[in-house]
Write an enzyme that holds these catalytic residues in place. Sequence first.
Site, PDB file in Angstrom:
ATOM      1  N   ARG A  64       4.108  -1.059  -3.002  1.00  0.00           N
ATOM      2  CA  ARG A  64       2.654  -1.203  -2.817  1.00  0.00           C
ATOM      3  C   ARG A  64       2.342  -1.729  -1.418  1.00  0.00           C
ATOM      4  O   ARG A  64       1.369  -1.283  -0.784  1.00  0.00           O
ATOM      5  CB  ARG A  64       2.096  -2.151  -3.885  1.00  0.00           C
ATOM      6  CG  ARG A  64       0.579  -2.284  -3.842  1.00  0.00           C
ATOM      7  CD  ARG A  64       0.041  -2.933  -5.094  1.00  0.00           C
ATOM      8  NE  ARG A  64      -1.405  -3.094  -4.994  1.00  0.00           N
ATOM      9  CZ  ARG A  64      -2.036  -4.267  -4.970  1.00  0.00           C
ATOM     10  NH1 ARG A  64      -1.352  -5.392  -5.058  1.00  0.00           N
ATOM     11  NH2 ARG A  64      -3.349  -4.319  -4.870  1.00  0.00           N
ATOM     12  N   HIS A  68      -0.021   0.285   1.256  1.00  0.00           N
ATOM     13  CA  HIS A  68      -1.216  -0.304   1.854  1.00  0.00           C
ATOM     14  C   HIS A  68      -1.096  -0.368   3.367  1.00  0.00           C
ATOM     15  O   HIS A  68      -2.113  -0.278   4.074  1.00  0.00           O
ATOM     16  CB  HIS A  68      -1.451  -1.698   1.276  1.00  0.00           C
ATOM     17  CG  HIS A  68      -2.105  -1.694  -0.073  1.00  0.00           C
ATOM     18  ND1 HIS A  68      -3.191  -2.469  -0.390  1.00  0.00           N
ATOM     19  CD2 HIS A  68      -1.825  -0.976  -1.191  1.00  0.00           C
ATOM     20  CE1 HIS A  68      -3.559  -2.244  -1.642  1.00  0.00           C
ATOM     21  NE2 HIS A  68      -2.739  -1.339  -2.154  1.00  0.00           N
ATOM     22  N   GLY A  74      -2.088   3.737   9.836  1.00  0.00           N
ATOM     23  CA  GLY A  74      -0.777   4.359   9.814  1.00  0.00           C
ATOM     24  C   GLY A  74       0.321   3.343   9.526  1.00  0.00           C
ATOM     25  O   GLY A  74       0.083   2.144   9.422  1.00  0.00           O
ATOM     26  N   GLU A  90      -6.037  -7.582   8.177  1.00  0.00           N
ATOM     27  CA  GLU A  90      -6.299  -6.685   7.051  1.00  0.00           C
ATOM     28  C   GLU A  90      -5.755  -7.206   5.731  1.00  0.00           C
ATOM     29  O   GLU A  90      -6.236  -6.831   4.661  1.00  0.00           O
ATOM     30  CB  GLU A  90      -5.744  -5.280   7.340  1.00  0.00           C
ATOM     31  CG  GLU A  90      -4.248  -5.189   7.477  1.00  0.00           C
ATOM     32  CD  GLU A  90      -3.797  -3.826   7.992  1.00  0.00           C
ATOM     33  OE1 GLU A  90      -3.127  -3.121   7.218  1.00  0.00           O
ATOM     34  OE2 GLU A  90      -4.110  -3.480   9.143  1.00  0.00           O
ATOM     35  N   ASN A  96      -6.184  -6.125  -0.649  1.00  0.00           N
ATOM     36  CA  ASN A  96      -4.869  -6.594  -0.224  1.00  0.00           C
ATOM     37  C   ASN A  96      -4.542  -8.008  -0.675  1.00  0.00           C
ATOM     38  O   ASN A  96      -3.422  -8.487  -0.439  1.00  0.00           O
ATOM     39  CB  ASN A  96      -4.763  -6.535   1.308  1.00  0.00           C
ATOM     40  CG  ASN A  96      -4.716  -5.121   1.828  1.00  0.00           C
ATOM     41  OD1 ASN A  96      -4.358  -4.194   1.116  1.00  0.00           O
ATOM     42  ND2 ASN A  96      -5.103  -4.932   3.085  1.00  0.00           N
ATOM     43  N   HIS A 192       3.572   4.086 -10.518  1.00  0.00           N
ATOM     44  CA  HIS A 192       2.948   3.189 -11.482  1.00  0.00           C
ATOM     45  C   HIS A 192       3.700   3.158 -12.804  1.00  0.00           C
ATOM     46  O   HIS A 192       3.214   2.576 -13.775  1.00  0.00           O
ATOM     47  CB  HIS A 192       1.483   3.606 -11.716  1.00  0.00           C
ATOM     48  CG  HIS A 192       0.604   3.354 -10.544  1.00  0.00           C
ATOM     49  ND1 HIS A 192      -0.674   3.885 -10.420  1.00  0.00           N
ATOM     50  CD2 HIS A 192       0.798   2.616  -9.415  1.00  0.00           C
ATOM     51  CE1 HIS A 192      -1.207   3.492  -9.277  1.00  0.00           C
ATOM     52  NE2 HIS A 192      -0.336   2.729  -8.644  1.00  0.00           N
TER      53      HIS A 192
END
Length: 347
Positions: A64, A68, A74, A90, A96, A192
């Site tokens: 994950r 993200h 990128g 971020e 996040n 998932h």
Amino acid sequence: MWKLLSMATLYLLITLLLAHSATTALSLQVHFYSESCPRVEIIVQQVVQRHFQQDPSVPAGLLRLHFHDCFVRGCDGSVLIDSTDDNIAEKEAPPNLTLRTYDVIDEINTELEKECSGVVSCADMLALAARDGVALAGGPAYALPTGRRDGTVSTLADAHLPSPSFSVDQALAAFQSVNLDLVDLTTLLGAHSMGLCHCGFFIDRLYDYKGSGSPDPTMEPNVLNTLQQKCPPHLVTIDNITEDSIVFMNQVSSTPFHFDNSLYHASLNEKAVLQIDQELAFTDVTSKLAAQYANNPGTFLNQFAKSMIKLGSIGVLTGQEGEIRLNCRVVNNATSNSSTANFGPEN
């Protein structure tokens, strides 16, 4: 005249060939560090394995974190950068806040700085760690091209990510914006099958689906009942911190930390936890892919490796672009972010 034209044409061809060669030389390649830091992949794998042995949820966390990172500016390791007094990074964006496994990357960073200081990018550390985590959890082990460079900008305002409550069309638009397609979307959601999920990401499906005041009618009753018991209708806030319960992402498997094709079985049987996962069963192309992956795990694993390599190539910096951060949490020139800081709300 002909000779002049020929020489001009020849010169143009040579220039184009040299440009192509330079571009190729600067692109990602397998074993990029074979001479500059030959033990890099061994070190990354050893660190990930140590953490995996202590916490089987680490692979899902690393995967994950990598996803993200790649979806914002990128795959440049910008999600690893900490906020400063004059810049909100971020990682502080709402999507996040539940990211983890930063400690795994920190340890890899420390070990590689001892081995070959200033050589391996944080972006490559994260990409390799995600790859190794998937393999340790039972997923495919694949050759991963490396050679990424690190970005020097990380701002909260840039962190726009696909929501778990997106429809397939909405998610596809987000994926297409970074040059991924419907096959990549359907395939990467297969991750998932493992890990944990905060109730806040799907609580609307349990009590107020699309503002209806009722649960999502497509959710299988037994799964709905189980999730309602674990996720109360109102999240509790203590000292301005929301207490958000956590459940297994996989409600159909007895091995919730194992990477496999069970997400597609869950989707086709209306037992998926996230709305976007359940939506796979309701569109023509994605439902066919889901059925194919459910019936043929080898096909899924093979395509997952391909889609992960494609994901890891989004917007990469190579050659002399960016930098190689000595500390993954801090840009080498700490003032790099200040001129681009944006403290406004997300759009």
